[in-house]
Scaffold this active site. Structure first.
Site, mmCIF file in Angstrom:
data_model
loop_
_atom_site.group_PDB
_atom_site.id
_atom_site.type_symbol
_atom_site.label_atom_id
_atom_site.label_comp_id
_atom_site.label_asym_id
_atom_site.label_seq_id
_atom_site.Cartn_x
_atom_site.Cartn_y
_atom_site.Cartn_z
ATOM 1 N N GLU A 143 -11.997 -5.104 -9.130
ATOM 2 C CA GLU A 143 -12.526 -3.998 -9.939
ATOM 3 C C GLU A 143 -13.560 -4.454 -10.970
ATOM 4 O O GLU A 143 -14.562 -3.783 -11.190
ATOM 5 C CB GLU A 143 -11.358 -3.290 -10.648
ATOM 6 C CG GLU A 143 -11.796 -2.048 -11.405
ATOM 7 C CD GLU A 143 -10.613 -1.203 -11.832
ATOM 8 O OE1 GLU A 143 -9.698 -0.990 -11.023
ATOM 9 O OE2 GLU A 143 -10.609 -0.762 -12.999
ATOM 10 N N ASP A 144 -13.319 -5.586 -11.604
ATOM 11 C CA ASP A 144 -14.148 -5.957 -12.761
ATOM 12 C C ASP A 144 -15.083 -7.139 -12.551
ATOM 13 O O ASP A 144 -15.899 -7.431 -13.426
ATOM 14 C CB ASP A 144 -13.251 -6.265 -13.969
ATOM 15 C CG ASP A 144 -12.569 -5.011 -14.501
ATOM 16 O OD1 ASP A 144 -13.078 -3.909 -14.254
ATOM 17 O OD2 ASP A 144 -11.511 -5.141 -15.155
#
Ligand code: ZN
Length: 178
Positions: free
Chosen positions: A62-63
């Protein structure tokens, strides 16, 4: 590879991936503090080893732009699948993403649901200890209530994690209620 070697490999991988990131709180803690806290909560509460591994890697897709294929190659398909389950679709608007995270939590694997609870405990603790400077009490309370809606769909698997979440939630609600 031994479990210790696997876990330290995962933490090292996460440390490199998150190297330039900081938490949103006023103290801007290194992001890896959050990752280690999540993995530690899972281990301390006797979650299965795959959940502890996924906890160490849970924000990499996700990051940090890490791919499922990269995780699969380094840690195997099962771990890569759990991390993918813990990943929000960032192409969606934030409110929609948050709504879906709560709604979809009920359909995730046991390991992914335990990671979710540990993630929310860490996030609530961060808001209590070092909240983003521009967050009002109402916004903090709103985050707590939303986090609980996610955790409520992850219950029945790990009493220790639930208990820790509920304890932290209660502190915040007392503190931030109008
Ligand atoms: Zn996280």
């Amino acid at each position: 590879m031994s479990d210790v070697a696997s876990l330290t490999k995962a933490l090292n991988f996460a440390a490199q991936k998150h190297v330039d990131q900081r938490r949103k709180g006023k103290n801007a803690e290194p992001y890896i503090n959050h990752i280690i806290e999540v993995a530690s909560l899972l281990a301390e509460n006797k979650a299965p080893f795959a959940a502890v591994m996924a906890g160490a890697l849970h924000d990499t897709i996700e990051d940090t732009g890490t791919t499922h294929a990269e995780l699969k190659c380094a840690f195997g398909e099962n771990i890569a699948d759990i991390v993918r389950e813990c990943t929000d679709d960032k192409s969606l608007p934030k409110q929609e993403r948050k709504r879906l995270q709560a709604e979809n939590a009920a359909h995730k694997s046991d390991a992914a649901r335990m990671v979710k609870i540990a993630d929310k405990i860490s996030n609530l603790r961060s808001i209590l200890a070092s909240p983003p400077a521009d967050w009002s009490g109402a916004r903090k309370l709103e985050y707590f209530v939303w986090a609980k809606s996610v955790v409520d769909n992850c219950r029945g698997l790990n009493a220790g994690l639930e208990k820790e979440f509920d304890k932290t939630y209660k502190v915040g609600v007392e503190k931030f209620k109008p």
